[in-house]
Design an enzyme around this catalytic site. Structure first.
Site, PDB file in Angstrom:
ATOM      1  N   ALA A  66       0.811  -0.952   0.224  1.00  0.00           N
ATOM      2  CA  ALA A  66       0.108  -0.171   0.051  1.00  0.00           C
ATOM      3  C   ALA A  66       0.708   1.101   0.002  1.00  0.00           C
ATOM      4  CB  ALA A  66      -0.935   0.175   1.319  1.00  0.00           C
ATOM      5  N   GLY A 109       0.670  -5.177   0.475  1.00  0.00           N
ATOM      6  CA  GLY A 109      -0.229  -5.287  -0.480  1.00  0.00           C
ATOM      7  C   GLY A 109       0.179  -5.711  -1.869  1.00  0.00           C
ATOM      8  N   GLU A 112      -0.016  -9.460  -1.212  1.00  0.00           N
ATOM      9  CA  GLU A 112      -1.337  -9.861  -1.422  1.00  0.00           C
ATOM     10  C   GLU A 112      -1.882  -9.943  -2.710  1.00  0.00           C
ATOM     11  OE1 GLU A 112      -3.025  -8.118   3.163  1.00  0.00           O
ATOM     12  OE2 GLU A 112      -2.282  -6.602   1.685  1.00  0.00           O
ATOM     13  N   GLU A 132       3.788  -5.282   7.380  1.00  0.00           N
ATOM     14  CA  GLU A 132       2.711  -4.281   7.915  1.00  0.00           C
ATOM     15  C   GLU A 132       2.776  -4.116   9.455  1.00  0.00           C
ATOM     16  OE1 GLU A 132       1.838  -6.803   5.769  1.00  0.00           O
ATOM     17  OE2 GLU A 132       0.393  -5.962   4.305  1.00  0.00           O
TER      18      GLU A 132
HETATM   19  N1  COA Z   1       4.275   3.556  -0.001  1.00  0.00           N
HETATM   20  C1  COA Z   1       4.841   4.855  -0.408  1.00  0.00           C
HETATM   21  N2  COA Z   1       6.288   4.892  -0.793  1.00  0.00           N
HETATM   22  C2  COA Z   1       7.042   3.966  -0.947  1.00  0.00           C
HETATM   23  C3  COA Z   1       6.657   2.651  -0.439  1.00  0.00           C
HETATM   24  C4  COA Z   1       5.348   2.425  -0.152  1.00  0.00           C
HETATM   25  N3  COA Z   1       4.823   1.292   0.456  1.00  0.00           N
HETATM   26  N4  COA Z   1       7.591   1.995  -0.554  1.00  0.00           N
HETATM   27  C5  COA Z   1       8.785   2.458  -1.208  1.00  0.00           C
HETATM   28  N5  COA Z   1       8.496   3.961  -1.289  1.00  0.00           N
HETATM   29  C6  COA Z   1       8.956   4.816  -1.674  1.00  0.00           C
HETATM   30  C7  COA Z   1       9.995   5.517  -0.605  1.00  0.00           C
HETATM   31  O1  COA Z   1       9.543   6.245   0.369  1.00  0.00           O
HETATM   32  C8  COA Z   1      10.851   6.253  -1.526  1.00  0.00           C
HETATM   33  O2  COA Z   1      10.463   7.338  -1.892  1.00  0.00           O
HETATM   34  P1  COA Z   1      11.619   8.609  -1.862  1.00  0.00           P
HETATM   35  O3  COA Z   1      12.496   8.233  -3.138  1.00  0.00           O
HETATM   36  O4  COA Z   1      10.665   9.729  -2.275  1.00  0.00           O
HETATM   37  O5  COA Z   1      12.516   8.778  -0.750  1.00  0.00           O
HETATM   38  C9  COA Z   1      11.247   5.221  -2.841  1.00  0.00           C
HETATM   39  O6  COA Z   1      10.003   4.638  -2.944  1.00  0.00           O
HETATM   40  C10 COA Z   1      12.115   4.365  -2.912  1.00  0.00           C
HETATM   41  O7  COA Z   1      12.100   3.565  -1.724  1.00  0.00           O
HETATM   42  P2  COA Z   1      13.485   3.332  -1.023  1.00  0.00           P
HETATM   43  O8  COA Z   1      13.133   2.575   0.611  1.00  0.00           O
HETATM   44  O9  COA Z   1      14.532   4.237  -1.079  1.00  0.00           O
HETATM   45  O10 COA Z   1      13.966   1.916  -1.700  1.00  0.00           O
HETATM   46  P3  COA Z   1      14.732   0.498  -1.474  1.00  0.00           P
HETATM   47  O11 COA Z   1      15.137  -0.298  -2.790  1.00  0.00           O
HETATM   48  O12 COA Z   1      16.100   0.924  -0.513  1.00  0.00           O
HETATM   49  O13 COA Z   1      13.533  -0.141  -0.685  1.00  0.00           O
HETATM   50  C11 COA Z   1      11.547  -1.288  -0.124  1.00  0.00           C
HETATM   51  C12 COA Z   1      12.656  -0.703  -1.105  1.00  0.00           C
HETATM   52  C13 COA Z   1      10.443  -1.763  -0.758  1.00  0.00           C
HETATM   53  C14 COA Z   1      12.491  -2.660   0.835  1.00  0.00           C
HETATM   54  C15 COA Z   1      11.391  -0.153   0.918  1.00  0.00           C
HETATM   55  O14 COA Z   1      10.914   0.702   0.084  1.00  0.00           O
HETATM   56  C16 COA Z   1      10.182  -0.620   1.899  1.00  0.00           C
HETATM   57  O15 COA Z   1      10.373  -1.039   2.807  1.00  0.00           O
HETATM   58  N6  COA Z   1       8.970   0.156   1.349  1.00  0.00           N
HETATM   59  C17 COA Z   1       8.011  -0.260   2.592  1.00  0.00           C
HETATM   60  C18 COA Z   1       7.157  -1.877   2.519  1.00  0.00           C
HETATM   61  C19 COA Z   1       6.244  -1.743   3.253  1.00  0.00           C
HETATM   62  O16 COA Z   1       6.199  -1.736   4.354  1.00  0.00           O
HETATM   63  N7  COA Z   1       4.807  -2.252   2.837  1.00  0.00           N
HETATM   64  C20 COA Z   1       3.786  -2.262   3.496  1.00  0.00           C
HETATM   65  C21 COA Z   1       2.851  -1.168   3.473  1.00  0.00           C
HETATM   66  S1  COA Z   1       1.532  -1.333   4.413  1.00  0.00           S
END
Ligand code: COA
Length: 258
Positions: A66, A109, A112, A132
């Site tokens: 999400a 998500g 999912e 989450e």
């Molecule tokens: N929602 C909104 N933005 C997100 C996102 C999400 N679920 N996942 C990544 N982004 C954004 C980051 O904020 C970042 O934005 P920025 O460039 O403006 O700072 C960009 O995407 C890149 O993310 P980053 O964390 O720098 O990339 P990464 O390759 O190092 O890591 C992930 C990738 C997916 C491991 C990490 O972004 C992450 O843990 N995301 C959240 C996953 C999560 O908790 N999902 C469940 C949501 S309920």
């Protein structure tokens, strides 16, 4: 198109390729993307030519879940009024087979969404998880229930309670994916499988999907009766006669979906 958040490519062989495209947010599923995805699946479900659907996030990431920005100030009633279940429902209700091609992260998500597919092809470096809990939240689009049913209580509990991220290999071992392939082969493999299915009788394919999906939530006797009825119904299709005749005439069947 580069500026679209969702791309669609319908091939002449009846395979539709749906691609999430929000690279700046790792394909995070914001409301707009979910709405577009739902509308696209409704369109594909209604299409006379589409026989199988591949969903991908591209070469680098499937979906990071999400869009967390949507959660910063949201209150219970806001989340309720979004009724995001209607968008997921459009995918679940799609009678056509769905193959997910997962490269990179499939988190929250994203995981999912992959579990909404019927077949999951993962690239070797794909990573899955329901993180989450690390945000003080929990899965809200089937993550607890679909995972439980896919991999069993003890694997599912560890994943949802710790939020751990796990590899394609681990996902394969626990039965969360159908097949693991080289990263640069993920989409090709998913399209290959979708193409094979697209050449089969669409009525038989849809019946198999429906019975298998519904049966998973039913007591065995009812599910077996459902299977038996669907099996019998297929005897009234031209495709069934074509399939059997082609077998004896030693030729490839030409299915019309009738
Ligand atoms: N929602 C909104 N933005 C997100 C996102 C999400 N679920 N996942 C990544 N982004 C954004 C980051 O904020 C970042 O934005 P920025 O460039 O403006 O700072 C960009 O995407 C890149 O993310 P980053 O964390 O720098 O990339 P990464 O390759 O190092 O890591 C992930 C990738 C997916 C491991 C990490 O972004 C992450 O843990 N995301 C959240 C996953 C999560 O908790 N999902 C469940 C949501 S309920």
């Amino acid at each position: 198109m580069e500026n679209e958040i969702l791309n669609l490519d319908i091939q002449s062989n009846g395979v539709a390729i749906v691609e999430l495209h929000r690279p700046d947010t790792r394909n995070a599923l914001n409301l707009e993307l979910r709405q577009q995805l739902a509308a696209m699946f409704e369109q594909l479900a209604a299409s006379d030519t589409v026989r199988a659907i591949v969903i991908t996030g591209g070469e680098k990431v499937f979906a990071a879940g999400a869009d967390i920005r949507d959660f910063t100030t949201a209150k219970t009633v806001d989340m309720y009024l979004r009724h995001t279940e209607q968008y997921w429902r459009a995918i679940i209700d799609c009678p056509k087979p769905i193959v997910a091609a997962v490269n990179g992260y499939a988190l929250g998500g994203g995981c999912e969404l992959a579990m909404h597919a019927d077949i999951i092809i993962a690239g070797k470096s794909a990573q899955f998880g329901q993180p989450e809990v690390k945000l003080g939240l929990m899965p809200g689009a089937g993550g607890t229930q679909r995972l439980l049913r896919a991999v069993g209580k003890f694997k599912a509990m560890q994943i949802v309670l710790t939020g751990k991220i796990f590899s394609a290999e681990e996902a394969d071992k626990m039965g969360l994916v159908s097949e693991v392939v080289e990263d640069d082969q993920t989409l090709a493999k998913a399209v290959e499988i979708a193409t094979q299915i697209a050449q089969l009788s669409p009525i038989a394919v849809e019946q198999i999907k429906e019975v298998t999906t519904l049966g998973a939530n039913m007591p065995l006797d009812g599910a077996l009766a459902l299977e038996r009825k669907a099996f019998q119904i297929l005897f009234d299709t031209q495709d069934q006669k074509e399939g059997v005749n082609a077998f004896f005439e030693k030729r490839s069947p030409q299915y019309q979906g009738k």
